[in-house]
Design an enzyme around this catalytic site. Structure first.
Site, PDB file in Angstrom:
ATOM      1  N   SER A  16     -24.959   1.774  18.384  1.00  0.00           N
ATOM      2  CA  SER A  16     -24.949   2.321  19.738  1.00  0.00           C
ATOM      3  C   SER A  16     -26.229   3.119  19.979  1.00  0.00           C
ATOM      4  O   SER A  16     -26.879   3.573  19.042  1.00  0.00           O
ATOM      5  CB  SER A  16     -23.744   3.243  19.921  1.00  0.00           C
ATOM      6  OG  SER A  16     -23.801   3.945  21.149  1.00  0.00           O
ATOM      7  N   SER A  17     -26.562   3.284  21.259  1.00  0.00           N
ATOM      8  CA  SER A  17     -27.659   4.169  21.640  1.00  0.00           C
ATOM      9  C   SER A  17     -27.162   5.511  22.177  1.00  0.00           C
ATOM     10  O   SER A  17     -27.973   6.341  22.593  1.00  0.00           O
ATOM     11  CB  SER A  17     -28.530   3.499  22.711  1.00  0.00           C
ATOM     12  OG  SER A  17     -29.178   2.381  22.183  1.00  0.00           O
ATOM     13  N   GLY A  74     -26.470   5.038  30.031  1.00  0.00           N
ATOM     14  CA  GLY A  74     -27.657   4.257  30.363  1.00  0.00           C
ATOM     15  C   GLY A  74     -28.033   3.173  29.379  1.00  0.00           C
ATOM     16  O   GLY A  74     -29.192   2.773  29.335  1.00  0.00           O
ATOM     17  N   GLY A  75     -27.082   2.685  28.547  1.00  0.00           N
ATOM     18  CA  GLY A  75     -27.430   1.650  27.588  1.00  0.00           C
ATOM     19  C   GLY A  75     -28.502   2.133  26.630  1.00  0.00           C
ATOM     20  O   GLY A  75     -28.560   3.309  26.264  1.00  0.00           O
ATOM     21  N   THR A 108     -21.357   3.965  30.842  1.00  0.00           N
ATOM     22  CA  THR A 108     -21.030   5.030  29.901  1.00  0.00           C
ATOM     23  C   THR A 108     -20.950   6.328  30.690  1.00  0.00           C
ATOM     24  O   THR A 108     -21.318   6.372  31.854  1.00  0.00           O
ATOM     25  CB  THR A 108     -22.127   5.084  28.808  1.00  0.00           C
ATOM     26  OG1 THR A 108     -22.159   3.827  28.140  1.00  0.00           O
ATOM     27  CG2 THR A 108     -21.920   6.165  27.789  1.00  0.00           C
ATOM     28  N   GLU A 140     -16.909  -3.732  23.466  1.00  0.00           N
ATOM     29  CA  GLU A 140     -17.885  -3.114  22.567  1.00  0.00           C
ATOM     30  C   GLU A 140     -18.446  -4.071  21.520  1.00  0.00           C
ATOM     31  O   GLU A 140     -19.547  -3.862  21.005  1.00  0.00           O
ATOM     32  CB  GLU A 140     -17.250  -1.915  21.871  1.00  0.00           C
ATOM     33  CG  GLU A 140     -18.185  -0.774  21.651  1.00  0.00           C
ATOM     34  CD  GLU A 140     -18.655  -0.180  22.964  1.00  0.00           C
ATOM     35  OE1 GLU A 140     -19.877  -0.201  23.203  1.00  0.00           O
ATOM     36  OE2 GLU A 140     -17.827   0.309  23.737  1.00  0.00           O
ATOM     37  N   THR A 162     -17.660   5.720  26.315  1.00  0.00           N
ATOM     38  CA  THR A 162     -18.024   4.435  26.912  1.00  0.00           C
ATOM     39  C   THR A 162     -16.934   3.383  26.768  1.00  0.00           C
ATOM     40  O   THR A 162     -16.071   3.491  25.882  1.00  0.00           O
ATOM     41  CB  THR A 162     -19.313   3.904  26.254  1.00  0.00           C
ATOM     42  OG1 THR A 162     -19.774   2.738  26.942  1.00  0.00           O
ATOM     43  CG2 THR A 162     -19.088   3.563  24.791  1.00  0.00           C
ATOM     44  N   GLU A 209     -18.571   0.287  27.188  1.00  0.00           N
ATOM     45  CA  GLU A 209     -19.736  -0.599  27.081  1.00  0.00           C
ATOM     46  C   GLU A 209     -20.155  -1.095  28.454  1.00  0.00           C
ATOM     47  O   GLU A 209     -20.641  -0.319  29.245  1.00  0.00           O
ATOM     48  CB  GLU A 209     -19.486  -1.754  26.116  1.00  0.00           C
ATOM     49  CG  GLU A 209     -20.748  -2.155  25.336  1.00  0.00           C
ATOM     50  CD  GLU A 209     -21.709  -3.046  26.103  1.00  0.00           C
ATOM     51  OE1 GLU A 209     -22.931  -2.801  26.005  1.00  0.00           O
ATOM     52  OE2 GLU A 209     -21.259  -3.971  26.757  1.00  0.00           O
ATOM     53  N   ARG A 240     -16.231   5.614  17.456  1.00  0.00           N
ATOM     54  CA  ARG A 240     -16.724   4.303  17.871  1.00  0.00           C
ATOM     55  C   ARG A 240     -15.682   3.223  17.581  1.00  0.00           C
ATOM     56  O   ARG A 240     -14.953   3.305  16.580  1.00  0.00           O
ATOM     57  CB  ARG A 240     -18.016   4.009  17.109  1.00  0.00           C
ATOM     58  CG  ARG A 240     -18.729   2.698  17.469  1.00  0.00           C
ATOM     59  CD  ARG A 240     -19.361   2.774  18.818  1.00  0.00           C
ATOM     60  NE  ARG A 240     -20.404   1.744  18.993  1.00  0.00           N
ATOM     61  CZ  ARG A 240     -20.811   1.309  20.179  1.00  0.00           C
ATOM     62  NH1 ARG A 240     -20.272   1.787  21.273  1.00  0.00           N
ATOM     63  NH2 ARG A 240     -21.771   0.400  20.264  1.00  0.00           N
TER      64      ARG A 240
END
Length: 562
Positions: free
Chosen positions: A448-449, A469-470, A384, A421, A402, A404, A95
């Site tokens: 993050s998801s 997909g966020g 993503t 990000e 990703t 973002e 990340r």
């Protein structure tokens, strides 16, 4: 899909299989990802005896070229790895990190209010230290067999010889035209001669090829130090109208971190994924852990009662996510307490009625040491990509990657885009006098998801899955697991089925699908319902006597294996 008419016969067959609604099958290895050109690059590596880690490097290198709106060298990723020799599950955190020079008010106006989202995104202010190049190298160093430099050959050839712009890339450019033309270098690439690239156009990116050659020859050090790093810093800090604070030091000190996986029991399996700073595995695990107390199999996928349970379990998990989940290197988190049997029993008991919960609130999990937090306010808009791979040695890889938002910060450096990000942090630092766990801090990783997941049955992988997909990623992955485990859908059926997603109270039903048939029943139960597009990009591989792959029909990807 005519833009993929130069694919190999095997890839064309995989595309046709997906369009028919059937899974792709194979005996030895399989790769599923968001663009057929990237899948072919990974397949070539696996065919030559490479591992899933080797193949990921090739896939990611190509995705950064042909799907620049979603991921690339300027972004970050989470990786979940199952090692066939040891039986261990390892998770790597690639990340992005906040620059050391950030302040608590980075995303606030002069009067202390949160900036407008787009005002924050476009430009250098939103750029975090990229993690993807080092994650690629770390995975290869741990689990690779192939020669590092050769893994970039497919991407370099496509960049130098030109690749055909896909329909999805062209539509993304058209949809984001105004912001993509904010900066000259980006505008010149995506709007040559002032005209937007069209599906079917041939696009050459020599700058990207040169960047990959440096990384192929010198490893990720070529990205984090030297001329590439200098150009990244200069681009961020001089972005007209919205400069950022990223420094050469931020790049030089970046490290990929091995984290403990989060595994939660569901039915006869263990669902394993990435822990903090991802909220993915915890939230997916909480939802499934609550639902494990209910017989979804008997209800079936068309049951409004089943979707009431799934929707409210998701709302309860998202309430905990908003209150507690962030980078655990910076804030205390009740990571273990959120998934204990006792806590999940307590939360699952709230689902025992017949109507939607009138309201939800965070629970009170056990803490090693407690702290009071306010609820998070951050946005997480989707752009993503996800990669699932199983190799001939029995290793499995699930990686979500990703930059973002679509096209990230819109800043381009040496042929690749930089992430935005940092806007995954809460723009506020406190609410009602209490600190927000996901507030920005120097060196911190934004929550993050992303939910790269490996499901283990009898201690070996049975499903490798993930999605873009966020914040809806969590719902997409959870639904695919339920569809496969409880409702006996094959992987292509599981990734193709209509979406129903509830995060914060409103039940999103996927427009143009049978999901809308549940609108009245869910409304009668007390849910607010919204019919809308739900553009997932799930890629899944079932591991049993054979390998079966599914690629989301909502996007261009395929599953390919032998």
């Amino acid at each position: 899909l005519s833009t993929f008419d130069t694919l190999s016969e095997a890839a064309q067959a995989a595309l046709a299989t997906k369009e028919s609604g059937s899974p792709t099958t194979a005996e030895n290895w399989m790769v599923a990802a968001a663009n057929p050109l990237a899948v072919e690059a990974g397949a070539a590596v696996l065919r030559d005896g490479g591992t899933a880690a080797d193949a990921m490097v090739a896939v990611q290198a190509v995705l950064g070229l042909v799907e620049p709106q979603s991921s690339g060298l300027g972004g970050g990723a989470f990786l979940v790895w199952y090692d066939a020799n040891s039986g261990a599950v390892t998770t790597l955190d690639g990340r992005e990190t906040a620059p050391l020079a950030v302040t608590p008010t980075l995303f606030q106006t002069d009067d202390g209010e949160p900036m407008g989202f787009w005002d924050a995104v476009v430009g250098g202010r939103s750029v975090g230290t990229p993690g993807t190049p080092m994650l690629m190298e770390e995975a290869h160093a741990r689990w690779g067999r192939a020669e590092w430099g050769g893994l970039f050959e497919a991407a370099i050839s496509l960049a130098e010889d030109g690749f055909t712009v896909s329909e999805r890339m062209a539509s993304s450019i058209a949809d984001g035209a105004e912001r993509l033309q904010t900066f000259t270098r980006t505008a010149d690439y995506f709007f040559p001669g002032g005209e937007a690239l069209q599906a079917g156009d041939t696009l050459v990116n020599n700058d990207y090829a040169n960047t990959l050659r440096l990384i192929a020859a010198h490893g990720s050090d070529a990205f984090y130090t030297g001329p590439i790093a200098d150009d990244i810093v200069a681009t961020v800090r001089t972005a007209a109208g919205n400069p950022g604070v990223l420094s050469a030091t931020d790049l030089a000190i970046y490290r990929v971190i091995e984290r403990d996986p989060v595994c939660v029991a569901y039915r006869d399996s263990e669902v394993c994924g990435m822990g903090p700073p991802s909220s993915g595995a915890l939230t997916v695990g909480q939802i499934l852990g609550m639902l494990d107390r209910y017989d979804l199999r008997a209800m079936g996928p068309e049951s409004a009662d089943a979707w009431r349970l799934i929707g409210d379990a998701s709302r309860l998990a998202f309430a905990d996510r908003g209150r507690y989940m962030a980078d655990s290197d910076f804030v205390p988190m009740p990571t273990k307490g959120l998934t204990t049997d006792a806590y999940l029993d307590q939360r699952a008991a709230l689902l025992g009625g017949e109507d939607a919960l009138p309201e939800v609130a965070p629970g009170s999990p056990e803490w090693d040491h407690a702290m009071l937090w306010a609820d998070d306010e951050s946005l997480e808009l989707p752009s993503t990509s996800h990669i699932s791979i199983v190799d001939q040695y029995g290793n499995a890889l699930s990686m979500t990657t990703t930059i973002e938002n679509g096209f990230g910060s819109r800043l381009m450096v040496r042929g690749f885009l930089l992430n935005n990000e940092l806007t995954d942090f809460s723009f506020r630092t406190h609410s009602d006098g209490l600190p927000i766990a996901n507030r920005i801090e120097p060196g911190k990783r934004p929550r993050s998801s992303m939910s790269p997941t490996i499901v283990l049955t009898d201690d070996v992988p049975s499903l490798v899955v993930g999605s873009p997909g966020g914040s809806r990623i969590i719902g997409y992955v959870t639904q695919a697991i339920i569809a496969h485990v409880d409702w006996d859908m094959d992987v292509q059926q599981a990734v193709s089925m209509p979406h129903l997603v509830n995060r914060f109270g409103t039940y999103d039903l996927e427009e143009g699908t049978d999901a809308v048939n549940l609108e009245t029943a869910l409304t009668d139960m007390g849910f607010e319902v919204s019919i809308r597009g739900l553009n997932s990009g799930i890629h899944a591989i079932e591991v049993s006597d054979i390998l079966s792959g599914g690629a989301d029909p909502r996007r261009e990807g395929i599953a390919l294996g032998e």
